[in-house]
Design a protein around this motif. Structure first.
Motif, PDB file in Angstrom:
ATOM      1  N   PHE A 181     -55.859 -75.031-148.628  1.00 39.52           N
ATOM      2  CA  PHE A 181     -54.840 -75.987-149.033  1.00 39.52           C
ATOM      3  C   PHE A 181     -55.436 -77.050-149.953  1.00 39.52           C
ATOM      4  CE2 PHE A 181     -51.637 -79.390-147.555  1.00 39.52           C
ATOM      5  CZ  PHE A 181     -50.742 -79.011-148.537  1.00 39.52           C
ATOM      6  N   TYR A 182     -56.663 -77.459-149.673  1.00 38.82           N
ATOM      7  CA  TYR A 182     -57.342 -78.462-150.491  1.00 38.82           C
ATOM      8  C   TYR A 182     -57.496 -77.951-151.932  1.00 38.82           C
ATOM      9  CZ  TYR A 182     -60.584 -82.328-151.408  1.00 38.82           C
ATOM     10  OH  TYR A 182     -61.169 -83.461-151.889  1.00 38.82           O
ATOM     11  N   LYS A 183     -57.878 -76.674-152.073  1.00 41.71           N
ATOM     12  CA  LYS A 183     -58.012 -76.075-153.405  1.00 41.71           C
ATOM     13  C   LYS A 183     -56.669 -76.037-154.122  1.00 41.71           C
ATOM     14  CE  LYS A 183     -61.959 -73.081-152.253  1.00 41.71           C
ATOM     15  NZ  LYS A 183     -62.399 -71.675-152.085  1.00 41.71           N
ATOM     16  N   LEU A 184     -55.620 -75.691-153.376  1.00 40.59           N
ATOM     17  CA  LEU A 184     -54.278 -75.645-153.968  1.00 40.59           C
ATOM     18  C   LEU A 184     -53.860 -77.020-154.483  1.00 40.59           C
ATOM     19  CD1 LEU A 184     -51.424 -74.513-154.520  1.00 40.59           C
ATOM     20  CD2 LEU A 184     -50.888 -74.993-152.118  1.00 40.59           C
TER      21      LEU A 184
ATOM     22  N   GLY B 289     -51.376 -88.330-152.459  1.00 38.80           N
ATOM     23  CA  GLY B 289     -51.270 -88.702-151.054  1.00 38.80           C
ATOM     24  C   GLY B 289     -51.718 -87.570-150.133  1.00 38.80           C
ATOM     25  N   ILE B 290     -51.321 -86.337-150.459  1.00 35.40           N
ATOM     26  CA  ILE B 290     -51.752 -85.175-149.667  1.00 35.40           C
ATOM     27  C   ILE B 290     -53.269 -85.024-149.739  1.00 35.40           C
ATOM     28  CG2 ILE B 290     -51.599 -82.670-149.441  1.00 35.40           C
ATOM     29  CD1 ILE B 290     -48.766 -82.868-150.647  1.00 35.40           C
ATOM     30  N   HIS B 291     -53.799 -85.184-150.965  1.00 32.97           N
ATOM     31  CA  HIS B 291     -55.244 -85.071-151.187  1.00 32.97           C
ATOM     32  C   HIS B 291     -56.004 -86.068-150.309  1.00 32.97           C
ATOM     33  CE1 HIS B 291     -58.360 -83.897-154.457  1.00 32.97           C
ATOM     34  NE2 HIS B 291     -58.969 -84.163-153.309  1.00 32.97           N
ATOM     35  N   LYS B 292     -55.547 -87.301-150.335  1.00 28.36           N
ATOM     36  CA  LYS B 292     -56.205 -88.342-149.531  1.00 28.36           C
ATOM     37  C   LYS B 292     -56.060 -88.049-148.034  1.00 28.36           C
ATOM     38  CE  LYS B 292     -56.568 -93.374-149.083  1.00 28.36           C
ATOM     39  NZ  LYS B 292     -56.707 -93.348-147.616  1.00 28.36           N
TER      40      LYS B 292
ATOM     41  N   ARG C 173     -58.562 -86.401-143.047  1.00 30.68           N
ATOM     42  CA  ARG C 173     -58.295 -85.522-141.902  1.00 30.68           C
ATOM     43  C   ARG C 173     -57.108 -86.039-141.067  1.00 30.68           C
ATOM     44  NH1 ARG C 173     -61.926 -81.732-141.416  1.00 30.68           N
ATOM     45  NH2 ARG C 173     -61.253 -81.242-139.279  1.00 30.68           N
ATOM     46  N   LEU C 174     -56.012 -86.353-141.811  1.00 27.31           N
ATOM     47  CA  LEU C 174     -54.804 -86.813-141.130  1.00 27.31           C
ATOM     48  C   LEU C 174     -54.212 -85.683-140.291  1.00 27.31           C
ATOM     49  CD1 LEU C 174     -52.885 -88.888-143.839  1.00 27.31           C
ATOM     50  CD2 LEU C 174     -54.237 -89.754-141.920  1.00 27.31           C
TER      51      LEU C 174
END
Length: 462
Positions: free
Chosen positions: A196-199, A413-416, A421-422
């Motif tokens: 997901f991080y790569k996406l 925001g998703i990246h952060k 590790r939310l």
């Protein structure tokens, strides 16, 4: 709201060709009663029994009165522009004849279409998304090769494809994260966070590229304004006439001949330039009219996207360099093209040596047309800024640009959240925000008022 709109079940009619006298006029009818409405005026054949995508020649008649000899084109839904049954009547291009035919169709049960209603129905029937629908209006309004290419690329789904792929991937991860929430007591992860991080990182790059393209897209859609400024008698009006290949501006040896701004358009390599010939900038004139012209020149200069500053190659180096420094200090962000004119009086090599402090200057003879093509290319280069082609996905619509800014902020925001590790419920919230803004662009999330506003800017017959 869209469900309510999609329930339209009436039949609409409008002139699809420009109003006025012409060889033919095309009248478009769309809706469930299209074939019956036209068929009542077309006794030659039973249109409801004819195959789709066929042409039929005959007379339109209302009672015993013949309205016109026409060609009727049949398109059965969903294989039509609107996704509904569509009939196009090609009649003679007399405004009187066209109006008679339309009035007869209204008497048979059709109603006049609103602006953009045919394309709006195509959107509501799923024939195109909102970006493609808006590109239809852009294509109709295009006046250069670049603007037409960009609109066609969007109509073919180039922009939509990039957004759709991102949306589908986000939906997939969102579903997995939502599934995790259902099993929160089990402490399991269904969504691969590293993938997901790569996406998200890739998506941020794509969105940033689209946002960066808006500067070029805005130019392609609206053109770029170019103010031609300089001292009186530097050759500004001569250059305008040479670029346009016509005597648009009055030219004389008398300094201050041009008292007001003159604006004309020029298409260079598919990009529309709005050229503004300004009054010569002379700050200490005693002529009241000329002083007003100078003020307008300075105003146009501030508003222009690009400033072509012309100087006479026989002017003093210190004078020209001083003026250059003043302009750059006043507005360092403005894009300037420095042009040394009248190399018919001094060789280009000598001019280059003399003004070596302006290495990027273009030296021309506006009077003889020498090196004017080099100046044109310099203007195009200023616009493209390294973009060598204009056929890819380029954002030209301000609505899309503002929504993409929101998409970019949501992705950040998703990246952060991933970095911090939310928990899944907070990540899911950011993903829903991102999906919302993507849906606003393509029309999957919209309102009746917004649709009415967007399509109200279309022409009636589209």
């Amino acid at each position: 709201m869209l469900g309510k709109l999609a329930g339209w079940d009436d039949t609409i009619v409008a002139l699809a060709t420009p109003p006025g006298i012409g060889a033919i006029g095309v009248i478009r009818i769309s809706g469930p009663e299209s074939f019956r409405v036209v068929g009542r005026l077309f006794p030659s054949k039973d249109l409801e029994q004819q195959a789709s995508h066929t042409l039929h020649v005959g007379f339109l008649k209302e009672g015993e009165e013949t309205l016109d000899e026409v060609v009727v084109s049949l398109f059965k839904g969903p294989r039509s522009y609107t996704g509904e049954d569509v009939v196009e009547v090609s009649c003679h291009g007399s405004p009187y004849v066209q109006e008679r035919v339309i009035q007869a169709l209204l008497r048979q049960g059709a109603r006049l279409a609103r602006a953009g209603e045919f394309t709006q129905r195509a959107f509501l029937k799923g024939k195109m998304d909102l970006t493609q629908a808006e590109a239809v209006a852009d294509l109709i309004a295009s006046n250069t090769a670049a603007s037409a290419r960009t609109a066609l690329h969007t109509i073919r789904g180039g922009f939509s494809k990039a957004l759709r792929e991102l949306r589908e991937q986000l939906l997939s991860f969102s579903a997995l994260i939502e599934l995790e929430l259902d099993f929160s007591q089990e402490d399991v992860e269904f969504a691969d966070r590293s993938q997901f991080y790569k996406l998200v990182t890739s998506a941020e790059g794509t969105v940033d590229q689209l946002l960066q393209s808006f500067r070029l897209g805005n130019v392609i859609r609206n053109g770029v304004s170019v103010a031609i400024v300089g001292k009186p008698n530097a050759g500004k009006s001569t250059l305008l006439n040479t670029l346009l290949n016509e005597n648009r501006a009055i030219v004389s040896e008398i300094a201050g001949t041009t008292r007001d701004t003159i604006e004309e358009t020029l298409n260079i390599d598919g990009i529309l330039f709005r050229l503004i010939d300004t009054a010569g900038i002379r700050m200490h004139t005693t002529d009241v009219i000329e002083s007003i012209g100078v003020g307008r020149s300075l105003e146009k200069m501030q508003q222009a996207d690009i400033v072509v500053y012309m100087f006479d190659v026989e002017d003093g180096v210190d004078e020209v360099m001083g003026r250059k420094q003043e302009l750059v200090l006043a507005d360092g962000g403005k894009r300037y093209v420095w042009v040394g004119n009248k190399v018919d009086a001094m060789s280009e090599d000598a001019a280059r040596r003399k003004f070596s402090g302006i290495p990027d200057a273009v030296f021309i003879s506006a009077k003889e047309g020498r090196q004017v093509d080099v100046l044109k290319q310099r203007l195009v280069d200023q616009v493209l800024q390294g973009n060598t082609q204009t056929e890819g996905t380029i954002v030209t619509n301000a609505r899309h640009y503002h929504a993409l800014q929101q998409v970019g902020a949501s992705l950040a925001g998703i990246h952060k959240g991933l970095d911090d590790r939310l928990p899944g419920d907070l990540l899911a919230l950011d993903i829903r925000h991102c999906l919302h803004y993507l849906g606003e662009i393509t029309g999957e999330i919209t309102s009746e008022d917004r649709l009415d506003y967007i399509f109200s800017k279309f022409c009636i017959g589209k």
